[in-house]
Design an enzyme around this catalytic site. Structure first.
Site, short mmCIF file in Angstrom:
data_model
loop_
_atom_site.label_atom_id
_atom_site.label_comp_id
_atom_site.label_asym_id
_atom_site.label_seq_id
_atom_site.Cartn_x
_atom_site.Cartn_y
_atom_site.Cartn_z
N VAL A 1 0.84 -1.21 0.00
CA VAL A 1 0.00 0.00 0.00
C VAL A 1 0.87 1.26 0.00
O VAL A 1 0.56 2.24 -0.71
CB VAL A 1 -0.98 0.00 1.20
CG1 VAL A 1 -1.91 1.19 1.12
CG2 VAL A 1 -1.80 -1.30 1.23
N ALA B 1 -6.80 19.24 -4.44
CA ALA B 1 -6.48 19.57 -3.04
C ALA B 1 -6.26 21.07 -2.84
O ALA B 1 -6.41 21.58 -1.73
CB ALA B 1 -5.23 18.81 -2.60
N ARG C 1 11.59 -1.18 7.03
CA ARG C 1 12.57 -1.97 7.80
C ARG C 1 13.88 -2.13 7.06
O ARG C 1 14.95 -2.00 7.62
CB ARG C 1 11.99 -3.36 8.08
CG ARG C 1 11.14 -3.42 9.31
CD ARG C 1 10.60 -4.81 9.50
NE ARG C 1 9.78 -5.21 8.37
CZ ARG C 1 8.64 -5.86 8.47
NH1 ARG C 1 8.19 -6.21 9.67
NH2 ARG C 1 7.94 -6.19 7.41
N GLU D 1 -10.22 5.75 5.39
CA GLU D 1 -11.05 5.19 4.31
C GLU D 1 -10.53 3.83 3.82
O GLU D 1 -11.33 2.91 3.54
CB GLU D 1 -11.08 6.19 3.13
CG GLU D 1 -11.94 5.77 1.98
CD GLU D 1 -13.41 5.64 2.32
OE1 GLU D 1 -14.06 6.65 2.56
OE2 GLU D 1 -13.91 4.50 2.36
N VAL E 1 -11.44 -0.06 5.20
CA VAL E 1 -12.60 -0.92 4.91
C VAL E 1 -12.81 -1.00 3.40
O VAL E 1 -12.98 0.01 2.73
CB VAL E 1 -13.88 -0.38 5.59
CG1 VAL E 1 -15.06 -1.32 5.31
CG2 VAL E 1 -13.69 -0.22 7.09
N ILE F 1 -13.00 0.99 -2.32
CA ILE F 1 -14.40 1.50 -2.34
C ILE F 1 -14.53 2.61 -1.29
O ILE F 1 -14.19 2.39 -0.13
CB ILE F 1 -15.41 0.39 -1.98
CG1 ILE F 1 -15.21 -0.86 -2.85
CG2 ILE F 1 -16.84 0.90 -2.08
CD1 ILE F 1 -16.11 -2.03 -2.45
N ASP G 1 -10.13 -10.20 9.92
CA ASP G 1 -10.01 -8.95 9.14
C ASP G 1 -11.41 -8.40 8.80
O ASP G 1 -11.67 -7.21 8.95
CB ASP G 1 -9.22 -9.24 7.85
CG ASP G 1 -9.09 -8.00 6.97
OD1 ASP G 1 -8.33 -7.10 7.33
OD2 ASP G 1 -9.78 -7.95 5.93
N LYS H 1 -13.33 -4.83 10.03
CA LYS H 1 -13.99 -3.88 9.12
C LYS H 1 -15.47 -3.72 9.50
O LYS H 1 -16.02 -2.62 9.42
CB LYS H 1 -13.86 -4.38 7.68
CG LYS H 1 -12.41 -4.34 7.19
CD LYS H 1 -12.23 -5.17 5.94
CE LYS H 1 -10.82 -5.08 5.38
NZ LYS H 1 -10.54 -6.07 4.35
P1 NDP Z 1 3.27 -4.74 3.60
O1 NDP Z 1 3.74 -5.84 4.47
O2 NDP Z 1 3.36 -4.91 2.14
O3 NDP Z 1 4.08 -3.40 3.97
C1 NDP Z 1 4.39 -3.06 5.29
C2 NDP Z 1 5.50 -2.01 5.25
O4 NDP Z 1 5.77 -1.56 6.57
C3 NDP Z 1 6.82 -2.54 4.68
O5 NDP Z 1 7.38 -1.57 3.83
C4 NDP Z 1 7.69 -2.73 5.93
O6 NDP Z 1 9.05 -2.52 5.67
C5 NDP Z 1 7.17 -1.61 6.80
N1 NDP Z 1 7.37 -1.91 8.23
C6 NDP Z 1 6.77 -2.86 8.97
N2 NDP Z 1 7.23 -2.83 10.22
C7 NDP Z 1 8.15 -1.83 10.28
C8 NDP Z 1 9.00 -1.32 11.29
N3 NDP Z 1 9.02 -1.84 12.53
N4 NDP Z 1 9.81 -0.29 10.99
C9 NDP Z 1 9.83 0.23 9.76
N5 NDP Z 1 9.04 -0.23 8.74
C10 NDP Z 1 8.22 -1.23 9.01
O7 NDP Z 1 1.80 -4.41 4.07
P2 NDP Z 1 0.62 -3.78 3.20
O8 NDP Z 1 1.12 -2.62 2.45
O9 NDP Z 1 -0.08 -4.87 2.47
O10 NDP Z 1 -0.40 -3.32 4.35
C11 NDP Z 1 -0.20 -2.14 5.07
C12 NDP Z 1 -1.46 -1.81 5.85
O11 NDP Z 1 -2.53 -1.59 4.92
C13 NDP Z 1 -1.95 -2.91 6.78
O12 NDP Z 1 -2.55 -2.33 7.90
C14 NDP Z 1 -3.00 -3.64 5.95
O13 NDP Z 1 -3.97 -4.30 6.74
C15 NDP Z 1 -3.62 -2.47 5.22
N6 NDP Z 1 -4.30 -2.78 3.99
C16 NDP Z 1 -3.69 -3.55 3.04
C17 NDP Z 1 -4.31 -3.80 1.83
C18 NDP Z 1 -3.67 -4.61 0.76
O14 NDP Z 1 -4.30 -4.84 -0.28
N7 NDP Z 1 -2.43 -5.08 0.95
C19 NDP Z 1 -5.64 -3.25 1.55
C20 NDP Z 1 -6.19 -2.43 2.61
C21 NDP Z 1 -5.54 -2.21 3.77
P3 NDP Z 1 9.89 -3.52 4.70
O15 NDP Z 1 9.24 -3.41 3.35
O16 NDP Z 1 11.27 -2.99 4.69
O17 NDP Z 1 9.74 -4.88 5.28
N1 HSE Z 2 -6.27 -8.63 3.47
C1 HSE Z 2 -7.30 -7.71 3.15
C2 HSE Z 2 -8.27 -8.33 2.20
C3 HSE Z 2 -6.69 -6.47 2.57
O1 HSE Z 2 -7.93 -9.36 1.59
O2 HSE Z 2 -9.39 -7.83 2.07
C4 HSE Z 2 -7.70 -5.37 2.34
O3 HSE Z 2 -8.21 -4.88 3.53
#
Ligand code: NDP
Ligand code: HSE
Length: 441
Positions: free
Chosen positions: A14, A33, A45, A129, A132, A136, A201, A205
């Site tokens: 994301v 904006a 990380r 937003e 959930v 959407i 999850d 939501k």
């Molecule tokens: P990812 O695992 O792809 O990304 C997480 C990111 O956070 C990585 O870049 C990771 O670093 C970084 N990170 C995690 N822990 C640390 C830390 N301690 N210090 C520094 N950086 C850190 O997750 P997503 O992008 O999939 O999800 C992110 C959020 O969005 C979650 O809350 C998820 O539930 C939500 N979400 C995800 C959706 C999806 O389709 N994936 C849809 C809707 C919501 P590094 O890359 O270096 O490991």
């Molecule tokens: N893991 C979640 C899903 C990401 O599959 O719907 C979006 O919130």
């Protein structure tokens, strides 16, 4: 005017999608904006990891705190996921007087009440937003677009991974674990995929949707939660034969005695639009007293679909940077001092219809015993299918599968009936139940 500076926590699916959308659509977004938006700082990380976005113009760090504490950063976008660290960083950002955007449903469902109170004290916004139904704009639709309505119920496919798995099982006969692995590869699944398949999850939501629909505090722990791991290929096929599809639904409903909040696999008549929402797509049906039923559909997960919602929140925050905090849209749709403490119903009090699957000894009188037990509890039957025993082993030779569709009944009565049915000598093992919803009123 100087662009607004954004600090990104996380550069994964994301986070990377957000950088890409902000950069590709920069001109349009600025026109909307009223100011440019610049991701000036970001933390992840591993700074050597290959990213899906270009990070050349971003000051990178492994320290989340350094981004949250940076005086130049006006909006902190939390996209690391998880609860403990995310909560710490979001509360710190609020304490620093920064606005927050997050896609983290676990965070909002568990700690939203505390986070919104802190944000209100500080006069900052916390926008969520993307938490959930991915791309959407369902929060905005319910919180703002339907503000004139008394919301009666909502029902949604709100986990993309789960819907993707059920769809692939139905369409291609694929195996559960193979499809889950593919959802992980595509970046749809949570870092702990049991959150997707066990319904956690979706429950996060649903707690959020129920709060903004009914003006109640966030109460994740009161959501009845069941995942999709017990659904077999056979159930999918039997449901089809009866004219239904199995979908994993989150349902929140106002009743005369309280609010239902439940997440479970559900049979839906196949002619309903929502029964035809497939793959990673999500859909939420919302019934308002004035507007009637409304349906919102779109991608429920994935980098840019989710970034679409994150960026919309950033634009919203930028637009309100100079507005009076007292006159902003309340975080949970209703004014914070006007939330109601209406009871959340237990599953025993919920009324719904059922699909029952029983394994029974293939001998006369069994079906009569089962239907008598149901009738004694006032449970009427809509359809019955009896599948002949498979001639593959001596045991199976004598075991028939009975599928029963019932009309609506209080779950407490159904539980009693199931206990009695399972105690019959001719019934083998536990009865399998899937709830049925017609979603028509
Ligand atoms: P990812 O695992 O792809 O990304 C997480 C990111 O956070 C990585 O870049 C990771 O670093 C970084 N990170 C995690 N822990 C640390 C830390 N301690 N210090 C520094 N950086 C850190 O997750 P997503 O992008 O999939 O999800 C992110 C959020 O969005 C979650 O809350 C998820 O539930 C939500 N979400 C995800 C959706 C999806 O389709 N994936 C849809 C809707 C919501 P590094 O890359 O270096 O490991
Ligand atoms: N893991 C979640 C899903 C990401 O599959 O719907 C979006 O919130």
């Amino acid at each position: 005017m100087e662009p607004v500076k954004v600090g990104l926590l996380g550069l994964g699916t994301v986070g990377g999608g957000t950088v890409n959308v902000l950069s590709r659509n920069a001109q349009e977004i600025t026109r909307r904006a009223g100011r440019g938006i610049q991701v000036s700082h970001a933390a992840a990380r591993d700074l050597n990891k290959v990213r899906i976005c270009n990070t050349e113009a971003i000051q990178l760090s492994t320290s989340l705190q350094s981004v949250v504490d940076n005086p130049d950063v006006q909006i902190v976008v939390e996209l690391i996921g998880g609860e403990k660290l995310a909560r710490e960083m979001v509360m710190r950002a609020i304490a620093n007087g920064k606005h927050v955007v997050t896609a983290n449903k676990a965070l909002i469902a568990n700690y939203g009440n505390e986070i919104f109170a802190a944000a209100q004290n500080k006069g900052v916004m916390v926008a969520f937003e993307a938490a959930v139904a991915g791309g959407i704009p369902i929060i905005k639709a319910v919180r703002e677009g339907l503000a004139g309505n008394r919301i009666e119920w909502l029902a949604g496919i709100i986990n993309g991974t789960g819907n993707y798995i059920l769809t692939e099982m139905r369409d291609k006969g694929s195996h559960f674990n193979d499809v889950l692995a593919e959802a992980q590869r595509l970046g749809y699944a949570e870092s702990d995929p049991s959150f997707d398949v066990d319904g956690i999850d979706a429950a996060h939501k649903l707690a959020i949707l129920a709060a903004i629909a009914f003006g109640i505090p966030l109460q994740f722990k009161k959501v009845y939660t069941e995942g999709i791991t017990n659904i077999s290929q056979q159930d999918v096929e039997y449901a089809e034969q009866l004219g239904y599809r199995i979908k994993h639904l989150g349902i929140a409903q106002r009743t005369g005695t309280g609010v239902e909040m439940r997440v479970h696999p559900t049979l839906i008549p196949e002619r309903r639009l929502i029964a035809n929402v497939d793959g990673v797509m999500n859909a939420v049906l919302v019934k308002g007293d004035a507007v009637g039923p409304t349906l919102y559909y779109g991608a429920g997960a994935g980098a840019e679909a989710t970034a679409s919602a994150v960026v919309a929140d950033i634009v919203d925050v930028v637009r309100t940077l100079t507005s009076d905090p007292e006159n902003r849209v309340p975080h949970l749709a209703f004014q914070a001092d006007a939330l109601s403490d209406v009871a959340i119903l237990s599953m025993d009090q919920v009324k719904t219809a059922y699909y029952l699957k029983l394994q029974a000894e293939d001998k006369p009188g069994v079906l009569a015993d089962v239907t008598r037990i149901l009738a004694e509890r006032g449970i009427s039957i809509e359809a019955i299918i009896q599948k002949e025993p498979k001639k593959t082993s001596p045991e199976q030779d004598r075991t028939a599968t009975i599928i029963i569709l019932t009309h609506r009944v209080i779950e407490g009565s159904m539980n009693q009936a199931i206990t009695q049915i399972e105690a019959l000598d001719a019934i083998k093992g536990a009865a399998m139940r899937i709830r049925v919803e017609h979603l028509s009123k």
